[in-house]
Design a protein around this motif. Structure first.
Motif, PDB file in Angstrom:
ATOM      1  N   THR A  37       7.767 -12.238  39.788  1.00 50.17           N
ATOM      2  CA  THR A  37       7.573 -12.568  40.967  1.00 50.17           C
ATOM      3  C   THR A  37       8.679 -13.657  41.114  1.00 50.17           C
ATOM      4  O   THR A  37       8.778 -14.712  40.112  1.00 50.17           O
ATOM      5  CB  THR A  37       5.920 -13.201  41.175  1.00 50.17           C
ATOM      6  OG1 THR A  37       5.042 -12.289  40.990  1.00 50.17           O
ATOM      7  CG2 THR A  37       5.856 -13.823  42.603  1.00 50.17           C
ATOM      8  N   TYR A  38       9.083 -14.036  42.165  1.00 49.97           N
ATOM      9  CA  TYR A  38      10.201 -15.201  42.486  1.00 49.97           C
ATOM     10  C   TYR A  38       9.523 -16.437  41.828  1.00 49.97           C
ATOM     11  O   TYR A  38       8.438 -16.861  42.206  1.00 49.97           O
ATOM     12  CB  TYR A  38      10.304 -15.288  43.761  1.00 49.97           C
ATOM     13  CG  TYR A  38      11.533 -16.512  44.284  1.00 49.97           C
ATOM     14  CD1 TYR A  38      12.822 -16.450  43.957  1.00 49.97           C
ATOM     15  CD2 TYR A  38      10.774 -17.503  44.572  1.00 49.97           C
ATOM     16  CE1 TYR A  38      13.341 -17.648  44.317  1.00 49.97           C
ATOM     17  CE2 TYR A  38      11.355 -18.802  44.995  1.00 49.97           C
ATOM     18  CZ  TYR A  38      12.814 -18.784  44.391  1.00 49.97           C
ATOM     19  OH  TYR A  38      13.752 -19.860  44.928  1.00 49.97           O
ATOM     20  N   GLY A  39      10.333 -17.157  41.315  1.00 54.26           N
ATOM     21  CA  GLY A  39      10.075 -18.406  40.461  1.00 54.26           C
ATOM     22  C   GLY A  39       9.487 -18.363  39.182  1.00 54.26           C
ATOM     23  O   GLY A  39       9.372 -19.302  38.475  1.00 54.26           O
TER      24      GLY A  39
ATOM     25  N   THR B 257      -0.138 -19.109  50.348  1.00 55.42           N
ATOM     26  CA  THR B 257      -1.266 -19.380  51.519  1.00 55.42           C
ATOM     27  C   THR B 257      -1.059 -20.849  52.047  1.00 55.42           C
ATOM     28  O   THR B 257      -1.307 -21.670  51.058  1.00 55.42           O
ATOM     29  CB  THR B 257      -2.629 -19.039  51.026  1.00 55.42           C
ATOM     30  OG1 THR B 257      -2.420 -17.622  50.744  1.00 55.42           O
ATOM     31  CG2 THR B 257      -3.370 -19.104  52.152  1.00 55.42           C
ATOM     32  N   ILE B 258      -0.875 -20.894  53.282  1.00 54.47           N
ATOM     33  CA  ILE B 258      -1.076 -22.216  53.801  1.00 54.47           C
ATOM     34  C   ILE B 258      -2.294 -22.430  54.661  1.00 54.47           C
ATOM     35  O   ILE B 258      -2.523 -21.601  55.381  1.00 54.47           O
ATOM     36  CB  ILE B 258       0.348 -22.693  54.868  1.00 54.47           C
ATOM     37  CG1 ILE B 258       1.586 -22.266  54.050  1.00 54.47           C
ATOM     38  CG2 ILE B 258       0.167 -23.948  55.537  1.00 54.47           C
ATOM     39  CD1 ILE B 258       2.959 -22.471  54.934  1.00 54.47           C
ATOM     40  N   THR B 259      -3.038 -23.511  54.151  1.00 58.54           N
ATOM     41  CA  THR B 259      -4.403 -23.750  55.033  1.00 58.54           C
ATOM     42  C   THR B 259      -4.259 -25.180  55.480  1.00 58.54           C
ATOM     43  O   THR B 259      -3.813 -26.083  54.705  1.00 58.54           O
ATOM     44  CB  THR B 259      -5.393 -23.825  53.739  1.00 58.54           C
ATOM     45  OG1 THR B 259      -5.524 -22.663  52.914  1.00 58.54           O
ATOM     46  CG2 THR B 259      -6.899 -24.029  54.376  1.00 58.54           C
TER      47      THR B 259
ATOM     48  N   ILE C 268      -1.055 -25.863  50.339  1.00 54.63           N
ATOM     49  CA  ILE C 268      -0.225 -24.687  50.040  1.00 54.63           C
ATOM     50  C   ILE C 268      -0.905 -23.938  48.506  1.00 54.63           C
ATOM     51  O   ILE C 268      -0.923 -24.686  47.673  1.00 54.63           O
ATOM     52  CB  ILE C 268       1.217 -24.766  49.883  1.00 54.63           C
ATOM     53  CG1 ILE C 268       1.963 -24.725  51.399  1.00 54.63           C
ATOM     54  CG2 ILE C 268       1.812 -24.000  48.956  1.00 54.63           C
ATOM     55  CD1 ILE C 268       3.544 -24.696  51.145  1.00 54.63           C
ATOM     56  N   ASP C 269      -1.253 -22.484  48.629  1.00 55.26           N
ATOM     57  CA  ASP C 269      -1.564 -22.352  47.440  1.00 55.26           C
ATOM     58  C   ASP C 269      -0.613 -21.181  47.066  1.00 55.26           C
ATOM     59  O   ASP C 269      -0.427 -20.237  47.887  1.00 55.26           O
ATOM     60  CB  ASP C 269      -2.939 -21.515  47.510  1.00 55.26           C
ATOM     61  CG  ASP C 269      -3.483 -20.805  46.551  1.00 55.26           C
ATOM     62  OD1 ASP C 269      -2.763 -21.070  45.439  1.00 55.26           O
ATOM     63  OD2 ASP C 269      -4.733 -20.355  46.497  1.00 55.26           O
ATOM     64  N   ASP C 270       0.027 -21.088  45.819  1.00 55.20           N
ATOM     65  CA  ASP C 270       1.023 -20.234  45.684  1.00 55.20           C
ATOM     66  C   ASP C 270       0.641 -19.383  44.253  1.00 55.20           C
ATOM     67  O   ASP C 270       1.297 -19.041  43.577  1.00 55.20           O
ATOM     68  CB  ASP C 270       2.465 -20.781  45.180  1.00 55.20           C
ATOM     69  CG  ASP C 270       2.352 -22.022  44.102  1.00 55.20           C
ATOM     70  OD1 ASP C 270       1.355 -22.180  43.549  1.00 55.20           O
ATOM     71  OD2 ASP C 270       3.453 -22.424  43.628  1.00 55.20           O
ATOM     72  N   SER C 271      -0.821 -19.398  43.957  1.00 53.94           N
ATOM     73  CA  SER C 271      -1.161 -18.607  42.786  1.00 53.94           C
ATOM     74  C   SER C 271      -1.547 -17.127  43.074  1.00 53.94           C
ATOM     75  O   SER C 271      -1.706 -16.803  44.319  1.00 53.94           O
ATOM     76  CB  SER C 271      -2.357 -19.486  42.240  1.00 53.94           C
ATOM     77  OG  SER C 271      -3.435 -19.674  43.058  1.00 53.94           O
TER      78      SER C 271
END
Length: 172
Positions: free
Chosen positions: A81-83, A147-149, A169-172
């Motif tokens: 995955t990117y990053g 995911t932006i909340t 922001i959740d990037d998990s």
């Protein structure tokens, strides 16, 4: 001669011509080679049945030669995955390609780039007993899901704007 197979190459053929009638010698070949290369075959001679000093020996030695075995090293496709950090790349020799207890160290080169896309991955290996045919593969970098909340809110109408500055922001 033979192709490398991790076992010794010998040739026991040996002869002597020109001994005087009634005289004899005992001959044995001693030449051997296991790894790729060539060497003259060698012999030992036991002069018990003849007088060595009466002979001028001329050698016509055969050659023992081991040639490289051709094998294939194939990289496995990989993804991330990117990053994320690159995964551990894997490559395999064909079944039965390596002889005996042989092992060959493999490293990898990879086409530069960290953005989403596909990049060439090439295994690198060498060994003096093998000709190694390389089959590269790819590293695929996929988009990182996020995911932006934002915060919620409610109120009774009062002619002023309703806002909520909560955001995560959740990037998990």
């Amino acid at each position: 001669n033979k192709t490398y197979d991790a076992t010794a190459l010998t040739n026991s053929e040996v002869s002597i011509d020109g001994l005087a009638e009634g005289e004899s010698v005992t001959l044995a070949t001693t030449g051997t080679i296991t790894d790729v290369g060539s060497t003259p075959n060698t012999y030992s001679i036991d002069w018990t049945g003849a007088k060595a000093g009466n002979y001028s020996v001329t050698n016509d030695l055969g050659t023992l030669e081991v040639t490289r075995k051709t094998i294939t090293l194939t990289a496995e496709a990989a993804s991330k995955t990117y990053g994320d950090a690159d995964p551990t790349f894997v490559a395999n020799f064909g079944e039965g390609d390596l002889e005996g207890e042989d092992s060959i160290e493999v490293t990898f080169t990879r086409e530069e780039g960290q953005d989403v896309g596909t990049y060439k991955v090439t295994p690198v290996a060498s060994d003096s007993n093998y000709t190694i045919e390389i089959v590269p593969s790819t590293l695929t970098i996929t988009q990182r899901p996020v995911t932006i909340t934002t915060g919620s809110g409610n109120k009774t109408y009062d002619a002023t704007a309703l806002t909520n500055s909560e955001v995560s922001i959740d990037d998990s």
